[in-house]
Design a protein around this motif. Structure first.
Motif, PDB file in Angstrom:
ATOM      1  N   PHE A 107      26.523  44.771 130.109  1.00  0.00           N
ATOM      2  CA  PHE A 107      27.377  44.494 128.954  1.00  0.00           C
ATOM      3  C   PHE A 107      27.012  43.117 128.421  1.00  0.00           C
ATOM      4  N   LYS A 108      27.424  42.856 127.154  1.00  0.00           N
ATOM      5  CA  LYS A 108      27.374  41.485 126.648  1.00  0.00           C
ATOM      6  C   LYS A 108      28.635  40.773 127.113  1.00  0.00           C
TER       7      LYS A 108
ATOM      8  N   ASP B  94      30.777  39.203 125.498  1.00  0.00           N
ATOM      9  CA  ASP B  94      31.964  39.475 124.666  1.00  0.00           C
ATOM     10  C   ASP B  94      32.471  40.916 124.783  1.00  0.00           C
ATOM     11  N   GLU B  95      31.787  41.719 125.611  1.00  0.00           N
ATOM     12  CA  GLU B  95      32.300  43.071 125.929  1.00  0.00           C
ATOM     13  C   GLU B  95      32.960  43.089 127.310  1.00  0.00           C
TER      14      GLU B  95
ATOM     15  N   ALA C 208      35.706  45.651 128.324  1.00  0.00           N
ATOM     16  CA  ALA C 208      35.183  46.994 128.629  1.00  0.00           C
ATOM     17  C   ALA C 208      34.519  46.997 130.005  1.00  0.00           C
TER      18      ALA C 208
END
Ligand SMILES: NC(=O)c1ccc[n+]([C@@H]2O[C@H](COP(=O)([O-])OP(=O)(O)OC[C@H]3O[C@@H](n4cnc5c(N)ncnc54)[C@H](O)[C@@H]3O)[C@@H](O)[C@H]2O)c1
Ligand SMILES: [Zn+2]
Ligand SMILES: [Zn+2]
Length: 346
Positions: free
Chosen positions: A318-319, A321-322, A325
């Motif tokens: 994931f990034k 900023d994710e 999630a």
């Protein structure tokens, strides 16, 4: 900067926080490149770690690049790529001198616990000289995130404390990231058999590909009978507890052979029964440990020589900023077939 902030049990958010600044001459500010989520972070989110207060940035694992160092940091300079240890240590106190960094009188497990952690764009690392490690040129930095916590934990609390030796039979109860890290590092010592025990068939299948010689699903099989059948009735030389609940610690006591070692890794919130009435005459050793991360330099060398492949533990990306999630995926590990998730800050 963006950071994942804890706001009490069940409450977290990705929000803007001020960038950390140097507060002591021994500090470094590290720009995070890759970080991850630990099972312990899930415990924090549930409210199981009450020392973590509202407003705390979570996370104790990661790799990054040095942004700034305090005036007395001598081992690192701006631009160096570093591995962040989950344990902060001064290197000078009585416990540090014994190699018990986890009990450092001015450190220990503080990151993402008592001070702001690594699930952010920047983190302040106290006692940088002793708490960071240089990343060798050309190394796979993502794989090295597994060396912040889980590989030293499996190795030190499980394999070394469990005194795994050539030809031994080892059982590891719990096939999560920590149990799998113990499975990978146990193989440094060429035990004859490694039996992995879990209730999740997906994790047991992963364990087989990581070198387990036998797997037992404790939800469907009688573990004690199966282990006795596999060991000519004797039990195992080393039983590693990598779950953290009473039933699995008690199971270790039922499958240990005379002369064996029970090595506890799990973080326990409840008391477990100690069966001294059966163990007193069996020459058993029981060990406990908070990871010290003293094996980190050794583990770095084994990764460099490809004897250890930590990348196998990474299942999702994931990034940064994710991250909300990513928490959902990691929090539903069985359904999502998740082991470790990597968060990239770019
Ligand atoms: N001592 C230390 O310094 C240290 C450091 C880091 C983590 N830990 C602890 O190590 C433990 C394992 O960490 P993890 O990240 O792998 O956790 P995890 O929750 O991802 O994995 C635990 C595994 O245990 C299995 N399990 C649950 N109940 C079981 C049962 N009754 N029988 C058999 N298996 C069962 C689960 O299916 C799961 O695969 C946790 O308690 C964690 O807090 C300790
Ligand atoms: Zn951890
Ligand atoms: Zn110290």
């Amino acid at each position: 900067m963006k950071a994942l902030v804890y706001h009490g049990p069940g409450k977290k958010s990705l929000e803007e926080k001020p960038r950390p600044v140097i507060t002591a001459s021994t500090d470094a500010i590290v720009k995070i490149l890759k970080t991850t989520i630990c099972g312990t972070d899930l415990h924090i989110m549930k409210g199981d770690v009450p020392e973590v207060t509202d407003g705390r940035i979570i996370g104790h694992e990661g790799v990054g690049v040095i942004e700034e160092v305090g005036s007395s940091v001598s081992n690192f300079k701006t631009g160096d790529h570093v591995l962040i240890s989950c344990i902060t240590s001064c290197g000078k106190c009585e416990y540090c001198k014994k190699g018990m960094y986890s009990h450092c009188t001015d450190g220990g497990w503080v990151l993402g616990h008592l001070i702001d952690g690594t699930q952010a764009e920047y983190v302040r690392i106290p006692h940088a000289d002793n708490s960071l490690y240089h990343i060798p040129a050309g190394a796979d930095e993502e794989a090295l995130v597994m060396l912040s916590d889980i590989l030293p934990t499996g190795c030190e609390c499980g394999v070394l404390n469990g005194q795994v030796k050539p030809g031994d039979t080892v059982a590891i109860v719990g096939s999560g990231p920590i149990g799998l890290a113990a499975l990978l590092t146990a193989q440094f010592y060429t035990p004859a058999e490694i039996i992995m025990i879990d209730t999740d068939d997906n994790r047991l299948n992963v364990a087989k590909t990581f070198g387990a010689t036998q797997t037992i699903n404790s939800a469907t099989a009688n573990v004690v009978e199966t282990v006795k059948a596999l060991t000519n009735g004797k039990g195992v030389d080393t039983a590693i507890e990598a779950v953290g609940i009473p039933v699995t610690f008690e199971l270790c006591q039922s499958i240990i052979a005379p002369g064996g070692c029970i090595a506890n890794i799990g973080v326990h919130g409840k008391s477990a029964t100690l069966h001294l009435e059966t163990l007193w005459s069996q020459n058993i050793t029981i060990t406990t440990r908070l990871v010290d991360t003293v094996t980190t330099p050794m583990l770095l060398k084994t990764v460099q020589s490809n004897k250890l492949q930590p990348k196998k533990l990474i299942t999702h990306h994931f990034k940064l900023d994710e991250i909300m999630a990513a928490y959902d995926t990691f929090g539903n590990a069985a359904k999502e077939k998740a082991l470790k998730v990597i968060l990239t800050n770019d």
